[in-house]
Enzyme design. Structure first.
Site, short mmCIF file in Angstrom:
data_model
loop_
_atom_site.label_atom_id
_atom_site.label_comp_id
_atom_site.label_asym_id
_atom_site.label_seq_id
_atom_site.Cartn_x
_atom_site.Cartn_y
_atom_site.Cartn_z
N CYS A 135 100.02 21.71 0.64
CA CYS A 135 100.37 22.90 1.43
C CYS A 135 101.87 23.17 1.32
O CYS A 135 102.69 22.28 1.51
CB CYS A 135 99.99 22.71 2.89
SG CYS A 135 100.29 24.19 3.88
N CYS A 195 96.85 24.55 11.89
CA CYS A 195 95.76 24.51 10.91
C CYS A 195 94.85 23.34 11.25
O CYS A 195 95.30 22.33 11.80
CB CYS A 195 96.32 24.37 9.50
SG CYS A 195 95.06 24.54 8.20
#
Length: 190
Positions: A36, A29
Site C-alpha cells: 500500500c 482500511c
C-alpha cells in the site's frame, strides 16, 4: 466521518486517467497490504455538510471516493447529496465490503486484495501486478467492463522496471487487460 483529506487533482490511474477530479480520501482500511502506497491513517472528523462545502470549492464534476477503504464509512445520504450537486461519483474499493444500501455510485473501481469480493457490480477491475508468477486466474471469476493491470511500485527502480515489463508482456498475451500506470506519480501530482 473520518476523512484523511479532500483535494483536487487529476485522476492518475485506471479508466479515468487524466480526468480532473475532487478526491475524498476516507481514513482507515480493513486490510494491511504490504505494498500500500497510501498514507490514510490520520484523519479529521467531518460531517456531510463539511464534505459538501469542501467539494464545492472545486470546479470538477468528477468525484473520486477513495481511502483506505471508503465502503466502511460511505453513506447513501452523502452519495445522494453529491448527485444532487451534479457530481459523477467513482469509488475505489478493495471490494471486501458491500456498498451501503442505496449507495448508487456511477463507477466502481474494484482492486481485490486477498479476500473475497462482496460487490454485486464492478465497472473496472484494477489488479495490482507484482510479478510474472502472480496467479492471475483468480480474477477470471469477476465480470467488469474494464480490466486494468497496474504495475506495483516497490520503490526500487530496477524492480519496478522488471514489474512493468512483466505487466506489459501479460497485457500483450491477455488483451482483455489494459496497462494502468500511476501517472500521478510520473507527473508529480497527488
Amino acid at each position: 466521518m473520518l476523512i484523511n483529506e479532500i483535494f483536487y487533482s487529476l485522476q492518475g490511474e485506471g479508466h479515468f486517467t487524466g480526468t480532473p477530479a475532487v478526491f475524498i480520501r476516507f481514513s482507515g482500511c480493513n486490510l494491511k497490504c504490504s505494498f500500500c502506497d497510501t498514507k490514510h491513517e490520520r484523519y479529521s472528523e467531518m460531517t456531510e455538510d463539511d464534505i459538501m462545502r469542501e467539494v464545492s470549492k472545486y470546479p470538477a464534476e468528477h468525484v473520486v471516493i477513495t481511502g483506505g477503504e471508503p465502503a466502511l464509512q460511505l453513506t447513501q445520504t452523502l452519495v445522494d447529496r453529491l448527485h444532487a450537486a451534479g457530481k459523477f461519483i467513482q469509488i475505489e474499493t478493495n471490494g471486501t465490503a458491500e456498498l451501503p444500501e442505496g449507495c448508487d455510485v456511477d463507477w466502481i473501481t474494484c482492486s481485490p486484495k486477498y479476500r473475497p469480493v462482496k460487490l454485486k457490480r464492478i465497472d473496472e477491475l484494477k489488479v495490482v501486478f507484482r510479478s510474472s508468477e502472480q496467479d492471475m486466474s483468480q480474477y477470471d471469476r469477476y465480470t467488469a467492463s474494464i480490466y486494468s493491470l497496474q504495475p506495483c511500485d516497490v520503490a526500487d527502480n530496477k524492480a519496478n522496471a522488471r514489474i512493468l515489463n512483466d505487466a506489459i508482456d501479460y497485457c500483450l498475451a491477455h488483451p482483455k487487460w489494459r496497462l494502468s500506470l500511476q501517472t500521478h506519480k510520473m507527473i508529480n501530482v497527488r
